[in-house]
Design a protein around this motif. Structure first.
Motif, PDB file in Angstrom:
ATOM      1  N   ALA A   1       0.832  -1.206   0.000  1.00  0.00           N
ATOM      2  CA  ALA A   1       0.000   0.000   0.000  1.00  0.00           C
ATOM      3  C   ALA A   1       0.865   1.254   0.000  1.00  0.00           C
ATOM      4  CB  ALA A   1      -0.945  -0.007   1.208  1.00  0.00           C
ATOM      5  N   ALA A   2       1.970   1.227   0.739  1.00  0.00           N
ATOM      6  CA  ALA A   2       2.875   2.375   0.770  1.00  0.00           C
ATOM      7  C   ALA A   2       3.516   2.592  -0.596  1.00  0.00           C
ATOM      8  CB  ALA A   2       3.950   2.179   1.835  1.00  0.00           C
ATOM      9  N   LEU A   3       3.895   1.511  -1.278  1.00  0.00           N
ATOM     10  CA  LEU A   3       4.459   1.641  -2.627  1.00  0.00           C
ATOM     11  C   LEU A   3       3.432   2.240  -3.582  1.00  0.00           C
ATOM     12  CD1 LEU A   3       6.528  -1.638  -3.091  1.00  0.00           C
ATOM     13  CD2 LEU A   3       7.363   0.698  -3.358  1.00  0.00           C
ATOM     14  N   LYS A   4       2.197   1.834  -3.432  1.00  0.00           N
ATOM     15  CA  LYS A   4       1.136   2.375  -4.285  1.00  0.00           C
ATOM     16  C   LYS A   4       0.936   3.869  -4.006  1.00  0.00           C
ATOM     17  CE  LYS A   4      -3.578   1.378  -5.744  1.00  0.00           C
ATOM     18  NZ  LYS A   4      -4.736   0.496  -5.533  1.00  0.00           N
ATOM     19  N   ARG A   5       0.919   4.241  -2.711  1.00  0.00           N
ATOM     20  CA  ARG A   5       0.772   5.655  -2.347  1.00  0.00           C
ATOM     21  C   ARG A   5       1.961   6.471  -2.821  1.00  0.00           C
ATOM     22  NH1 ARG A   5      -0.289   3.548   2.664  1.00  0.00           N
ATOM     23  NH2 ARG A   5       1.530   4.568   3.536  1.00  0.00           N
ATOM     24  N   LEU A   6       3.137   5.859  -2.814  1.00  0.00           N
ATOM     25  CA  LEU A   6       4.360   6.559  -3.224  1.00  0.00           C
ATOM     26  C   LEU A   6       4.272   7.009  -4.677  1.00  0.00           C
ATOM     27  CD1 LEU A   6       7.126   7.401  -2.134  1.00  0.00           C
ATOM     28  CD2 LEU A   6       8.021   5.225  -2.916  1.00  0.00           C
ATOM     29  N   SER A   7       3.575   6.243  -5.489  1.00  0.00           N
ATOM     30  CA  SER A   7       3.443   6.623  -6.892  1.00  0.00           C
ATOM     31  C   SER A   7       2.296   7.609  -7.125  1.00  0.00           C
ATOM     32  CB  SER A   7       3.249   5.372  -7.762  1.00  0.00           C
ATOM     33  OG  SER A   7       2.051   4.724  -7.415  1.00  0.00           O
ATOM     34  N   HIS A   8       1.570   7.944  -6.085  1.00  0.00           N
ATOM     35  CA  HIS A   8       0.504   8.939  -6.167  1.00  0.00           C
ATOM     36  C   HIS A   8       0.882  10.141  -5.300  1.00  0.00           C
ATOM     37  CE1 HIS A   8      -1.518   5.192  -7.293  1.00  0.00           C
ATOM     38  NE2 HIS A   8      -2.227   5.968  -8.107  1.00  0.00           N
ATOM     39  N   SER A   9       0.071  11.138  -5.347  1.00  0.00           N
ATOM     40  CA  SER A   9       0.398  12.369  -4.609  1.00  0.00           C
ATOM     41  C   SER A   9       0.059  12.296  -3.121  1.00  0.00           C
ATOM     42  CB  SER A   9      -0.336  13.553  -5.237  1.00  0.00           C
ATOM     43  OG  SER A   9      -1.735  13.345  -5.165  1.00  0.00           O
ATOM     44  N   ASP A  10      -0.598  11.219  -2.676  1.00  0.00           N
ATOM     45  CA  ASP A  10      -1.006  11.169  -1.270  1.00  0.00           C
ATOM     46  C   ASP A  10       0.021  10.516  -0.347  1.00  0.00           C
ATOM     47  OD1 ASP A  10      -1.448   8.644  -2.304  1.00  0.00           O
ATOM     48  OD2 ASP A  10      -3.401   8.383  -1.360  1.00  0.00           O
ATOM     49  N   TYR A  11       1.166  10.085  -0.889  1.00  0.00           N
ATOM     50  CA  TYR A  11       2.179   9.503  -0.021  1.00  0.00           C
ATOM     51  C   TYR A  11       2.792  10.596   0.836  1.00  0.00           C
ATOM     52  CZ  TYR A  11       6.153   7.005   1.791  1.00  0.00           C
ATOM     53  OH  TYR A  11       7.059   6.439   2.651  1.00  0.00           O
ATOM     54  N   GLY A  12       2.983  10.290   2.115  1.00  0.00           N
ATOM     55  CA  GLY A  12       3.588  11.253   3.027  1.00  0.00           C
ATOM     56  C   GLY A  12       2.599  12.231   3.621  1.00  0.00           C
ATOM     57  N   ILE A  13       1.307  12.025   3.356  1.00  0.00           N
ATOM     58  CA  ILE A  13       0.253  12.862   3.918  1.00  0.00           C
ATOM     59  C   ILE A  13      -0.498  12.033   4.945  1.00  0.00           C
ATOM     60  CG2 ILE A  13      -1.829  14.205   3.422  1.00  0.00           C
ATOM     61  CD1 ILE A  13       0.729  15.343   2.134  1.00  0.00           C
ATOM     62  N   CYS A  14      -0.665  12.580   6.129  1.00  0.00           N
ATOM     63  CA  CYS A  14      -1.359  11.886   7.214  1.00  0.00           C
ATOM     64  C   CYS A  14      -2.812  11.614   6.810  1.00  0.00           C
ATOM     65  CB  CYS A  14      -1.311  12.731   8.491  1.00  0.00           C
ATOM     66  SG  CYS A  14      -2.196  11.993   9.886  1.00  0.00           S
ATOM     67  N   GLU A  15      -3.236  10.376   6.948  1.00  0.00           N
ATOM     68  CA  GLU A  15      -4.595  10.000   6.589  1.00  0.00           C
ATOM     69  C   GLU A  15      -5.627  10.540   7.571  1.00  0.00           C
ATOM     70  OE1 GLU A  15      -4.748   5.765   6.089  1.00  0.00           O
ATOM     71  OE2 GLU A  15      -3.413   5.822   4.350  1.00  0.00           O
ATOM     72  N   GLU A  16      -5.186  10.969   8.723  1.00  0.00           N
ATOM     73  CA  GLU A  16      -6.112  11.479   9.735  1.00  0.00           C
ATOM     74  C   GLU A  16      -6.286  12.992   9.639  1.00  0.00           C
ATOM     75  OE1 GLU A  16      -8.865  11.145  12.740  1.00  0.00           O
ATOM     76  OE2 GLU A  16      -7.881   9.515  11.702  1.00  0.00           O
TER      77      GLU A  16
END
Length: 116
Positions: free
Chosen positions: A66-81
């Protein structure tokens, strides 16, 4: 985040996946028919531990993927909360982190409120 940081985090995630996949292959046991109840109980306990470890590995694989998938999108490194950026140091230490430090602490403390 810089491209080098993203590349470093991606490498860390992939290494984590390879490491866990290697552990999955070596963790299976077969229960044997034992005439001694103590030996059978020991085998059964070991089998239970192996199943628990397998489940833990599968959960970790899902987190890393899931982290690898988020890394390729703009939402990686953004707190989900709270939607704030997660610190680069935290992401380097735990690249699959979905929450910032404050929100992670609140979750661990059983608080469901959003951090600011």
């Amino acid at each position: 985040m810089t491209r080098n940081q993203i590349r470093e985090i991606r490498s860390h995630l992939i290494q984590g996946l390879h490491s866990i996949n290697g552990q999955l292959d070596s963790g299976s046991t077969v229960l044997e028919n034992c005439p001694d109840d103590t030996d059978f109980a020991a085998q059964l306990a070991q089998h239970g531990l192996n199943v628990a470890m397998q489940r833990r590995h599968v959960t970790r694989i899902r987190e890393l993927e899931a982290a690898l998938k988020r890394l390729s999108h703009s939402d990686y490194g953004i707190c989900e909360e709270c939607g704030e950026e997660i610190g680069v140091a935290r992401l380097k230490a735990n690249p699959s982190a979905r929450l910032c430090v404050a929100c992670q602490s609140a979750e661990e403390d059983g608080l469901s409120r959003r951090c600011a």
